[in-house]
Design a protein around this motif. Structure first.
Motif, PDB file in Angstrom:
ATOM      1  N   ARG A   1      17.647 -22.586  -4.928  1.00  0.00           N
ATOM      2  CA  ARG A   1      16.624 -22.648  -3.881  1.00  0.00           C
ATOM      3  C   ARG A   1      16.837 -21.658  -2.732  1.00  0.00           C
ATOM      4  NH1 ARG A   1      12.954 -25.497  -6.169  1.00  0.00           N
ATOM      5  NH2 ARG A   1      13.313 -27.650  -6.697  1.00  0.00           N
ATOM      6  N   PHE A   2      16.998 -20.394  -3.074  1.00  0.00           N
ATOM      7  CA  PHE A   2      16.973 -19.361  -2.042  1.00  0.00           C
ATOM      8  C   PHE A   2      15.994 -18.281  -2.471  1.00  0.00           C
ATOM      9  CE2 PHE A   2      20.499 -18.169  -4.808  1.00  0.00           C
ATOM     10  CZ  PHE A   2      20.406 -16.790  -4.931  1.00  0.00           C
ATOM     11  N   ARG A   3      15.393 -17.609  -1.493  1.00  0.00           N
ATOM     12  CA  ARG A   3      14.280 -16.700  -1.775  1.00  0.00           C
ATOM     13  C   ARG A   3      14.576 -15.227  -1.546  1.00  0.00           C
ATOM     14  NH1 ARG A   3       9.630 -19.922   1.305  1.00  0.00           N
ATOM     15  NH2 ARG A   3      11.314 -21.188   2.079  1.00  0.00           N
ATOM     16  N   ARG A   4      15.685 -14.924  -0.909  1.00  0.00           N
ATOM     17  CA  ARG A   4      15.996 -13.528  -0.606  1.00  0.00           C
ATOM     18  C   ARG A   4      17.365 -13.178  -1.178  1.00  0.00           C
ATOM     19  NH1 ARG A   4      13.151 -15.843   3.451  1.00  0.00           N
ATOM     20  NH2 ARG A   4      11.378 -14.686   4.255  1.00  0.00           N
ATOM     21  N   LEU A   5      17.424 -12.030  -1.836  1.00  0.00           N
ATOM     22  CA  LEU A   5      18.649 -11.600  -2.497  1.00  0.00           C
ATOM     23  C   LEU A   5      19.016 -10.189  -2.056  1.00  0.00           C
ATOM     24  CD1 LEU A   5      20.784 -12.227  -4.686  1.00  0.00           C
ATOM     25  CD2 LEU A   5      19.211 -11.183  -6.345  1.00  0.00           C
TER      26      LEU A   5
ATOM     27  N   LEU B   1      25.206  -2.905   1.785  1.00  0.00           N
ATOM     28  CA  LEU B   1      23.809  -3.276   1.565  1.00  0.00           C
ATOM     29  C   LEU B   1      22.966  -2.049   1.239  1.00  0.00           C
ATOM     30  CD1 LEU B   1      21.652  -5.585   1.769  1.00  0.00           C
ATOM     31  CD2 LEU B   1      21.320  -4.841   4.126  1.00  0.00           C
ATOM     32  N   VAL B   2      22.171  -2.151   0.151  1.00  0.00           N
ATOM     33  CA  VAL B   2      21.279  -1.052  -0.209  1.00  0.00           C
ATOM     34  C   VAL B   2      19.809  -1.469  -0.264  1.00  0.00           C
ATOM     35  CG1 VAL B   2      22.999   0.329  -1.430  1.00  0.00           C
ATOM     36  CG2 VAL B   2      21.718  -1.394  -2.683  1.00  0.00           C
ATOM     37  N   SER B   3      19.553  -2.753  -0.510  1.00  0.00           N
ATOM     38  CA  SER B   3      18.166  -3.209  -0.621  1.00  0.00           C
ATOM     39  C   SER B   3      18.140  -4.734  -0.544  1.00  0.00           C
ATOM     40  CB  SER B   3      17.557  -2.740  -1.950  1.00  0.00           C
ATOM     41  OG  SER B   3      16.178  -3.017  -1.993  1.00  0.00           O
ATOM     42  N   ILE B   4      16.945  -5.275  -0.660  1.00  0.00           N
ATOM     43  CA  ILE B   4      16.772  -6.728  -0.740  1.00  0.00           C
ATOM     44  C   ILE B   4      15.590  -7.000  -1.654  1.00  0.00           C
ATOM     45  CG2 ILE B   4      15.321  -6.848   1.320  1.00  0.00           C
ATOM     46  CD1 ILE B   4      16.659  -9.610   1.880  1.00  0.00           C
TER      47      ILE B   4
END
Length: 169
Positions: free
Chosen positions: A101-105, A114-117
């Protein structure tokens, strides 16, 4: 399919990032300006240390009646954020996102930077057409590989129908 193979992956805008010492008010202003639903909290090396979403702001700031001008992102951020690599399997992550139940990766490189989401919304464009194609392929394969079973079942059904008609006559 790898995450990086999705067409929208290459055109994704850079995620909004801030450090943990930024105030919630500053983050909300930047999120509003860019129409983003989250901010990724990074350290000096651009490694993910947390995330603040609209839901975090609502539950941990507004609901607790905290002052956005004084509250730091560190005080309301979700820690231990799950991160993926762009070479990871898309379906595996979609399953995990749904189950957990999570929406952002956040997507990181081999060094953890970090390179993207990617969001569940990004994955939805993949899932429906792909799901329909897979069901169609699987149905064709199942029917063609097991046609004997269908012939037997059809024969039994036809025999049963004929038997019913003969008994009524």
């Amino acid at each position: 399919m790898r995450i990086m193979d999705r067409p929208e992956y290459a055109s994704k805008p850079k995620p909004l990032t801030m450090t943990a010492d930024v105030t919630v008010a500053e983050a909300v202003a930047a999120m509003s300006e860019r129409d983003y639903g989250s901010v990724i909290i990074v350290d000096g090396g651009e490694k993910v240390v947390g995330m603040v979403t609209e839901r975090d702001i609502m539950k941990r700031l507004v609901n607790k009646q905290r002052d956005a001008e004084k509250t730091k992102l560190a005080d309301i951020m979700t820690r231990d954020v799950r991160v993926a690599k762009e070479t990871d399997d898309l379906q595996d992550w979609l399953r995990m996102m749904s189950n957990e139940r999570f929406r952002r990766l956040p997507i990181v490189d081999d060094g953890g930077k970090l390179v993207s989401i990617m969001t569940q919304g990004d994955f939805v464009s993949y899932t429906w057409p792909e799901l329909l194609d897979r069901v169609s392929e699987q149905t064709k394969a199942t029917v063609s590989n097991n046609y004997q079973v269908f012939l037997i079942a059809g024969g039994i059904l036809l025999y049963s129908i004929l038997l019913i008609f003969m008994l009524r006559s």
